[in-house]
Write a protein that holds these residues in place. Structure first.
Motif, mmCIF file in Angstrom:
data_model
loop_
_atom_site.group_PDB
_atom_site.id
_atom_site.type_symbol
_atom_site.label_atom_id
_atom_site.label_comp_id
_atom_site.label_asym_id
_atom_site.label_seq_id
_atom_site.Cartn_x
_atom_site.Cartn_y
_atom_site.Cartn_z
ATOM 1 N N ASN A 123 0.848 -1.202 0.000
ATOM 2 C CA ASN A 123 0.000 0.000 0.000
ATOM 3 C C ASN A 123 0.880 1.247 0.000
ATOM 4 O O ASN A 123 1.381 1.679 1.043
ATOM 5 C CB ASN A 123 -0.921 -0.021 1.213
ATOM 6 N N LYS A 124 1.067 1.845 -1.171
ATOM 7 C CA LYS A 124 1.971 2.993 -1.265
ATOM 8 C C LYS A 124 1.415 4.235 -0.583
ATOM 9 O O LYS A 124 2.170 5.179 -0.284
ATOM 10 C CB LYS A 124 2.318 3.295 -2.722
ATOM 11 N N ASN A 125 0.119 4.245 -0.312
ATOM 12 C CA ASN A 125 -0.471 5.414 0.360
ATOM 13 C C ASN A 125 0.014 5.567 1.801
ATOM 14 O O ASN A 125 -0.091 6.645 2.375
ATOM 15 C CB ASN A 125 -2.002 5.323 0.346
ATOM 16 N N ARG A 126 0.531 4.486 2.367
ATOM 17 C CA ARG A 126 1.006 4.533 3.744
ATOM 18 C C ARG A 126 2.144 5.546 3.918
ATOM 19 O O ARG A 126 2.392 6.036 5.013
ATOM 20 C CB ARG A 126 1.480 3.155 4.183
ATOM 21 N N TRP A 127 2.844 5.861 2.825
ATOM 22 C CA TRP A 127 4.011 6.735 2.918
ATOM 23 C C TRP A 127 3.662 8.215 2.804
ATOM 24 O O TRP A 127 4.484 9.074 3.138
ATOM 25 C CB TRP A 127 5.014 6.372 1.817
ATOM 26 N N LYS A 128 2.464 8.539 2.353
ATOM 27 C CA LYS A 128 2.120 9.921 2.002
ATOM 28 C C LYS A 128 2.237 10.903 3.162
ATOM 29 O O LYS A 128 2.661 12.045 2.984
ATOM 30 C CB LYS A 128 0.707 9.982 1.412
ATOM 31 N N ALA A 132 10.509 12.133 7.088
ATOM 32 C CA ALA A 132 11.705 11.304 6.885
ATOM 33 C C ALA A 132 11.980 10.413 8.092
ATOM 34 O O ALA A 132 12.302 9.222 7.942
ATOM 35 C CB ALA A 132 12.911 12.193 6.587
ATOM 36 N N GLU A 133 11.837 10.960 9.281
ATOM 37 C CA GLU A 133 12.096 10.184 10.486
ATOM 38 C C GLU A 133 11.096 9.034 10.634
ATOM 39 O O GLU A 133 11.464 7.913 11.008
ATOM 40 C CB GLU A 133 12.022 11.092 11.709
ATOM 41 N N GLN A 134 9.853 9.308 10.319
ATOM 42 C CA GLN A 134 8.825 8.276 10.408
ATOM 43 C C GLN A 134 9.026 7.190 9.356
ATOM 44 O O GLN A 134 8.757 6.009 9.608
ATOM 45 C CB GLN A 134 7.441 8.915 10.269
ATOM 46 N N GLN A 135 9.487 7.580 8.182
ATOM 47 C CA GLN A 135 9.775 6.584 7.147
ATOM 48 C C GLN A 135 10.897 5.646 7.596
ATOM 49 O O GLN A 135 10.823 4.433 7.377
ATOM 50 C CB GLN A 135 10.148 7.282 5.845
ATOM 51 N N GLY A 166 8.008 -2.541 -3.717
ATOM 52 C CA GLY A 166 7.293 -2.960 -4.919
ATOM 53 C C GLY A 166 6.518 -1.842 -5.589
ATOM 54 O O GLY A 166 6.660 -1.604 -6.789
ATOM 55 N N TYR A 167 5.670 -1.155 -4.822
ATOM 56 C CA TYR A 167 4.880 -0.042 -5.362
ATOM 57 C C TYR A 167 5.339 1.304 -4.801
ATOM 58 O O TYR A 167 4.664 2.313 -4.978
ATOM 59 C CB TYR A 167 3.392 -0.261 -5.073
ATOM 60 N N TYR A 168 6.516 1.283 -4.148
ATOM 61 C CA TYR A 168 7.090 2.528 -3.627
ATOM 62 C C TYR A 168 8.610 2.430 -3.735
ATOM 63 O O TYR A 168 9.320 2.194 -2.761
ATOM 64 C CB TYR A 168 6.667 2.746 -2.172
ATOM 65 N N PRO A 169 9.146 2.584 -4.965
ATOM 66 C CA PRO A 169 10.584 2.416 -5.174
ATOM 67 C C PRO A 169 11.480 3.243 -4.247
ATOM 68 O O PRO A 169 12.584 2.768 -3.900
ATOM 69 C CB PRO A 169 10.766 2.812 -6.649
ATOM 70 N N PRO A 170 11.062 4.469 -3.793
ATOM 71 C CA PRO A 170 11.935 5.213 -2.874
ATOM 72 C C PRO A 170 12.226 4.492 -1.556
ATOM 73 O O PRO A 170 13.140 4.878 -0.820
ATOM 74 C CB PRO A 170 11.148 6.511 -2.621
ATOM 75 N N PHE A 171 11.465 3.448 -1.256
ATOM 76 C CA PHE A 171 11.716 2.659 -0.044
ATOM 77 C C PHE A 171 13.175 2.216 0.015
ATOM 78 O O PHE A 171 13.781 2.188 1.090
ATOM 79 C CB PHE A 171 10.797 1.437 -0.017
ATOM 80 N N ALA A 172 13.725 1.863 -1.137
ATOM 81 C CA ALA A 172 15.096 1.348 -1.179
ATOM 82 C C ALA A 172 16.101 2.366 -0.668
ATOM 83 O O ALA A 172 17.184 1.995 -0.181
ATOM 84 C CB ALA A 172 15.453 0.930 -2.604
#
Length: 269
Positions: A123-128, A132-135, A166-172
């Protein structure tokens, strides 16, 4: 020795095809062994099938096992059909899952973290709404769960260990390398394998799980690796097997593994 340990079928509600169609696709792809590993039921949920588009009903588990064993006998001598399961990892319900699996002759279990804090990892909406600290905290939590899953002793393989990208490439690129390192150290210590899962190519990230950088660290820690296409259609069985084999050799791996009767079998690359 060519194998694919991660395949799904119609029972999970979001894959196409029967188990036999995946086996036939494996034969066509030149596999020597194919693992059938559909999504586990939600054993701890009060409902029989709370999420019909995600996982099979509890009552289907015996039917699933019986069908795989029947087809194992039917295709003996043509391809080795292995009985697996992609099991969700929920920290509070490990023993419920362990007891559910105990009566059945699984060759292996894949442990996958599909949810964190009750939200799908896809669920990519979780990042919206996260700063930065929370991520960073969210990524740390994900790898803490992966490390915990290795410590349970329930799983032989850990599934798609950076699939949150997978649906949020910036995760890497979220800076939580210490959590990733610790997870890989624990995985090595516990003797659990990780899969190279080629289904990421079907998602926004457009590449395999895990990343080359993570595979390099896995090699450093002595983590064993295996192969899984994570096929949800028969045509993807064995997808990119030879490319993965070559990439692993380039990184430095000399072998990979698969599992039969819960025993690790080493195969030279």
């Amino acid at each position: 020795m060519k194998f694919d340990l991660h395949t799904h079928h119609y029972r999970c509600g979001h894959a196409d095809g029967t188990i036999e169609q995946y086996i036939q696709a494996g034969i066509e792809a030149g596999l020597h062994a194919i693992g059938i590993s559909d999504h586990s039921p939600y054993f701890a949920h009060k409902d029989e099938q709370p999420f019909p588009k995600i996982a099979m009903a509890r009552s289907e588990l015996k039917n699933y096992v019986d069908e795989v064993l029947r087809l194992k006998a039917k295709y003996e001598g043509k391809i080795d059909v292995l009985l697996g399961m992609e099991s969700d990892y929920f920290p509070d319900h490990v023993e419920v899952y362990r007891q559910a699996y105990a009566p059945y002759p699984f060759d292996y279990l894949i442990g996958s973290v599909h949810q964190t804090r009750g939200v799908s990892i896809f669920n990519k909406n979780r990042w919206k709404s996260l700063n930065a600290e929370q991520q960073i905290d969210e990524k740390r939590h994900y790898y803490e769960l992966i490390a915990q899953s290795a410590r349970t002793g329930l799983f032989h393989i850990l599934g798609h260990i950076d699939a949150m990208k997978g649906y949020y490439p910036p995760f890497a690129d979220i800076a939580a390398d210490d959590a990733v390192e610790e997870a890989l150290r624990v995985i090595a210590e516990c003797g659990v394998a990780i899969e190279i899962n080629t289904s990421g190519k079907m998602k926004d990230v457009g590449g395999w799980y895990p990343s080359d950088a993570m595979l390099e660290r896995a090699y450093h820690y002595g983590v064993d690796v295996t192969f899984g296409s994570d096929s949800h259609v028969p045509s993807r069985v064995g997808d990119d097997w030879e490319l993965v084999r070559q990439r692993l050799k380039e990184i430095g791996f000399k072998h990979w593994v698969y599992f039969k009767n819960k025993e690790r079998i080493t195969v030279a690359l």
